[in-house]
Design an enzyme around this catalytic site. Structure first.
Site, PDB file in Angstrom:
ATOM      1  N   ARG A 103      32.958   8.515 -48.671  1.00  0.00           N
ATOM      2  CA  ARG A 103      31.435   8.230 -48.903  1.00  0.00           C
ATOM      3  C   ARG A 103      30.846   9.291 -47.731  1.00  0.00           C
ATOM      4  O   ARG A 103      31.139   9.099 -46.801  1.00  0.00           O
ATOM      5  CB  ARG A 103      30.935   6.800 -48.712  1.00  0.00           C
ATOM      6  CG  ARG A 103      29.467   6.638 -48.571  1.00  0.00           C
ATOM      7  CD  ARG A 103      29.003   5.507 -48.900  1.00  0.00           C
ATOM      8  NE  ARG A 103      28.955   4.968 -50.088  1.00  0.00           N
ATOM      9  CZ  ARG A 103      28.200   4.038 -50.756  1.00  0.00           C
ATOM     10  NH1 ARG A 103      27.602   3.119 -49.936  1.00  0.00           N
ATOM     11  NH2 ARG A 103      28.166   3.550 -51.805  1.00  0.00           N
ATOM     12  N   HIS A 130      27.166   9.563 -57.731  1.00  0.00           N
ATOM     13  CA  HIS A 130      27.780   8.362 -57.319  1.00  0.00           C
ATOM     14  C   HIS A 130      28.480   7.906 -58.821  1.00  0.00           C
ATOM     15  O   HIS A 130      28.043   6.775 -59.375  1.00  0.00           O
ATOM     16  CB  HIS A 130      26.559   7.086 -57.377  1.00  0.00           C
ATOM     17  CG  HIS A 130      27.297   5.780 -56.316  1.00  0.00           C
ATOM     18  ND1 HIS A 130      28.584   5.823 -56.006  1.00  0.00           N
ATOM     19  CD2 HIS A 130      26.614   4.765 -56.144  1.00  0.00           C
ATOM     20  CE1 HIS A 130      28.856   4.715 -55.348  1.00  0.00           C
ATOM     21  NE2 HIS A 130      27.455   4.085 -55.488  1.00  0.00           N
ATOM     22  N   GLN A 133      29.808   4.267 -59.457  1.00  0.00           N
ATOM     23  CA  GLN A 133      28.794   3.400 -60.089  1.00  0.00           C
ATOM     24  C   GLN A 133      28.579   3.380 -61.281  1.00  0.00           C
ATOM     25  O   GLN A 133      28.432   2.620 -62.244  1.00  0.00           O
ATOM     26  CB  GLN A 133      27.391   3.721 -59.071  1.00  0.00           C
ATOM     27  CG  GLN A 133      26.332   2.577 -59.637  1.00  0.00           C
ATOM     28  CD  GLN A 133      26.553   1.235 -58.617  1.00  0.00           C
ATOM     29  OE1 GLN A 133      26.837   1.231 -57.666  1.00  0.00           O
ATOM     30  NE2 GLN A 133      26.310   0.303 -59.483  1.00  0.00           N
ATOM     31  N   ASP A 226      16.935   1.721 -58.781  1.00  0.00           N
ATOM     32  CA  ASP A 226      17.460   2.068 -57.739  1.00  0.00           C
ATOM     33  C   ASP A 226      16.511   2.071 -56.618  1.00  0.00           C
ATOM     34  O   ASP A 226      15.492   2.218 -56.981  1.00  0.00           O
ATOM     35  CB  ASP A 226      18.479   3.639 -57.855  1.00  0.00           C
ATOM     36  CG  ASP A 226      19.294   3.704 -56.389  1.00  0.00           C
ATOM     37  OD1 ASP A 226      19.465   2.758 -55.681  1.00  0.00           O
ATOM     38  OD2 ASP A 226      19.752   4.895 -56.419  1.00  0.00           O
ATOM     39  N   CYS A 266      21.706  -0.545 -59.258  1.00  0.00           N
ATOM     40  CA  CYS A 266      22.997  -0.626 -58.476  1.00  0.00           C
ATOM     41  C   CYS A 266      23.281  -1.328 -57.372  1.00  0.00           C
ATOM     42  O   CYS A 266      24.540  -1.588 -56.999  1.00  0.00           O
ATOM     43  CB  CYS A 266      23.345   1.095 -58.239  1.00  0.00           C
ATOM     44  SG  CYS A 266      21.935   1.613 -57.019  1.00  0.00           S
ATOM     45  N   ARG A 295      32.475  -2.934 -60.403  1.00  0.00           N
ATOM     46  CA  ARG A 295      32.940  -1.904 -59.437  1.00  0.00           C
ATOM     47  C   ARG A 295      34.186  -2.096 -58.890  1.00  0.00           C
ATOM     48  O   ARG A 295      35.074  -1.087 -59.077  1.00  0.00           O
ATOM     49  CB  ARG A 295      32.076  -1.906 -58.196  1.00  0.00           C
ATOM     50  CG  ARG A 295      30.490  -1.642 -58.208  1.00  0.00           C
ATOM     51  CD  ARG A 295      30.093  -0.256 -58.582  1.00  0.00           C
ATOM     52  NE  ARG A 295      30.866   0.722 -57.615  1.00  0.00           N
ATOM     53  CZ  ARG A 295      30.241   0.977 -56.326  1.00  0.00           C
ATOM     54  NH1 ARG A 295      29.174   0.654 -56.187  1.00  0.00           N
ATOM     55  NH2 ARG A 295      30.826   1.623 -55.480  1.00  0.00           N
TER      56      ARG A 295
HETATM   57  N1   CP Z   1      26.071   0.068 -55.017  1.00  0.00           N
HETATM   58  C1   CP Z   1      26.866   0.485 -53.909  1.00  0.00           C
HETATM   59  O1   CP Z   1      27.206   1.574 -53.904  1.00  0.00           O
HETATM   60  O2   CP Z   1      26.677  -0.341 -52.896  1.00  0.00           O
HETATM   61  P1   CP Z   1      27.008  -0.142 -51.250  1.00  0.00           P
HETATM   62  O3   CP Z   1      26.169   0.935 -50.775  1.00  0.00           O
HETATM   63  O4   CP Z   1      26.892  -1.490 -50.711  1.00  0.00           O
HETATM   64  O5   CP Z   1      28.328   0.067 -51.346  1.00  0.00           O
HETATM   65  N1  NVA Z   2      20.396   5.828 -53.951  1.00  0.00           N
HETATM   66  C1  NVA Z   2      21.026   4.999 -53.022  1.00  0.00           C
HETATM   67  C2  NVA Z   2      22.463   4.427 -53.673  1.00  0.00           C
HETATM   68  C3  NVA Z   2      22.923   3.235 -52.721  1.00  0.00           C
HETATM   69  C4  NVA Z   2      24.270   2.772 -53.591  1.00  0.00           C
HETATM   70  C5  NVA Z   2      21.532   5.681 -52.013  1.00  0.00           C
HETATM   71  O1  NVA Z   2      22.115   6.907 -51.782  1.00  0.00           O
HETATM   72  O2  NVA Z   2      21.071   5.330 -50.773  1.00  0.00           O
END
Ligand code: CP
Ligand code: NVA
Length: 308
Positions: A103, A130, A133, A226, A266, A295
């Site tokens: 990430r 993502h 997701q 989101d 999400c 997930r």
């Molecule tokens: N939806 C998601 O990726 O959650 P986190 O940011 O908590 O991992």
């Molecule tokens: N769009 C959001 C998603 C979090 C899971 C971000 O990137 O922070």
């Protein structure tokens, strides 16, 4: 680089690959529910690198790797991209671990790790996409609407961001219509649309953008939500909140959608901003927690597919 040996973005995976992964995820979910665990990752180690915050992704990958008999190895957030060239990190990690979950901010980092290493790299969220997701969302849709998702309509109410990108790619591949409702200037990037457009065309489905959320929900089977301000965009908080205020999923907006319409997010959700407390607490329509549960299984399916 053979991009299908990784999960760098959903664009790289064809319809069969996405459907196969969702099928594996559903089987793995049933295995856990029946109390049986398969040890498909026995003896394997997975490097976990998180440059951004996470609750769901860290926990679900860690638990998932454990359920499959493997071991997660957490890397220090400063260990990639700061002390040495990414090429060197990729080559060293490839000699120690069997796969990498990453990430990070820049999509180019996951791309470089895949390019210079020789182990599968899984994108656990970047500024651009993502995919994990979206796969969990796909699994949730199959569980709710059945195997044939063709012609169902997903209306994403909010920013044309990383999650919107991956959900649109998923919809294109599964024959679903995708609608984005966002303020002017927050649409998905042209290059993302250009990649998906021919797929929608081939599938006989539609991609549409509206600047009015009321238009977007009219024929939706499910609304996707989101946050308005993604990780790394904190400096845009004030202006984004002003622009996105009319794009809240609330009871009034839902009343304009078909009666059977569901909602998902999400997560993390900012109640009172992109979605109200009332909608989040409406368990008849809110599928967010099922998607969060999925997930775990969707990511295990990805690990099985890429590492087995
Ligand atoms: N939806 C998601 O990726 O959650 P986190 O940011 O908590 O991992
Ligand atoms: N769009 C959001 C998603 C979090 C899971 C971000 O990137 O922070």
């Amino acid at each position: 680089m053979n991009r299908s040996k990784h999960l760098l973005c959903l664009r790289d995976w064809d319809t069969n690959c996405v459907l196969e992964t969702i099928g594996i995820a559903i089987r793995l979910k049933n295995e856990v529910r029946n109390g049986t665990y398969s040890e498909r990752l026995k003896g394997k180690t997975i490097g976990m690198f998180f440059e951004k915050n996470s609750l769901r992704t860290i926990v679900t990958f860690q638990v998932g790797i454990f359920q499959l008999g493997g071991m997660p190895v957490f890397l220090n957030p400063d260990s990639i991209g700061k002390r040495e060239d990414v090429k060197d990190v990729a080559r060293c990690l490839s000699r120690w671990v069997d796969g990498l979950v990453v990430r990070c901010f820049e999509q180019s980092l996951v791309e470089q790790l895949a390019e210079y290493g020789n182990i599968p790299v899984i994108n656990a969220l970047t500024d651009d996409s993502h995919p994990c997701q979206a796969l969990a969302f796909g699994q949730t849709c199959v569980e709710h609407f059945g195997d044939d998702l063709k012609g169902k309509t997903v209306a994403f109410i909010g920013d044309g961001n990383n999650v919107a990108n991956s959900v649109m790619n998923l919809c294109a591949k599964l024959g679903m219509n995708f609608t984005l409702a966002c303020p002017k200037g927050y649409e998905l990037k042209k290059e993302v649309i250009n990649v998906c457009s021919p797929i929608f065309e081939k599938m006989g489905t539609k991609y549409r953008t509206f600047n009015d959320p009321k238009e977007a929900v009219k024929d939706a089977d499910i609304l996707y939500s989101d946050v308005w301000v993604s990780m790394g965009q904190e400096d845009q908080k004030k202006s984004k909140r002003e622009h996105f205020l009319p794009f809240q999923i609330n009871d009034e907006l839902l009343a304009l959608a078909p009666k059977h319409c569901k909602v998902t997010h999400c997560l993390p959700a900012h109640r009172g901003e992109e979605i109200t407390d009332s909608v989040m607490e409406n368990m008849q329509i809110n599928l967010s927690y099922e998607e969060a549960e999925n997930r775990l299984h969707a990511q295990k399916a990805v690990l099985c597919k890429l590492l087995h």
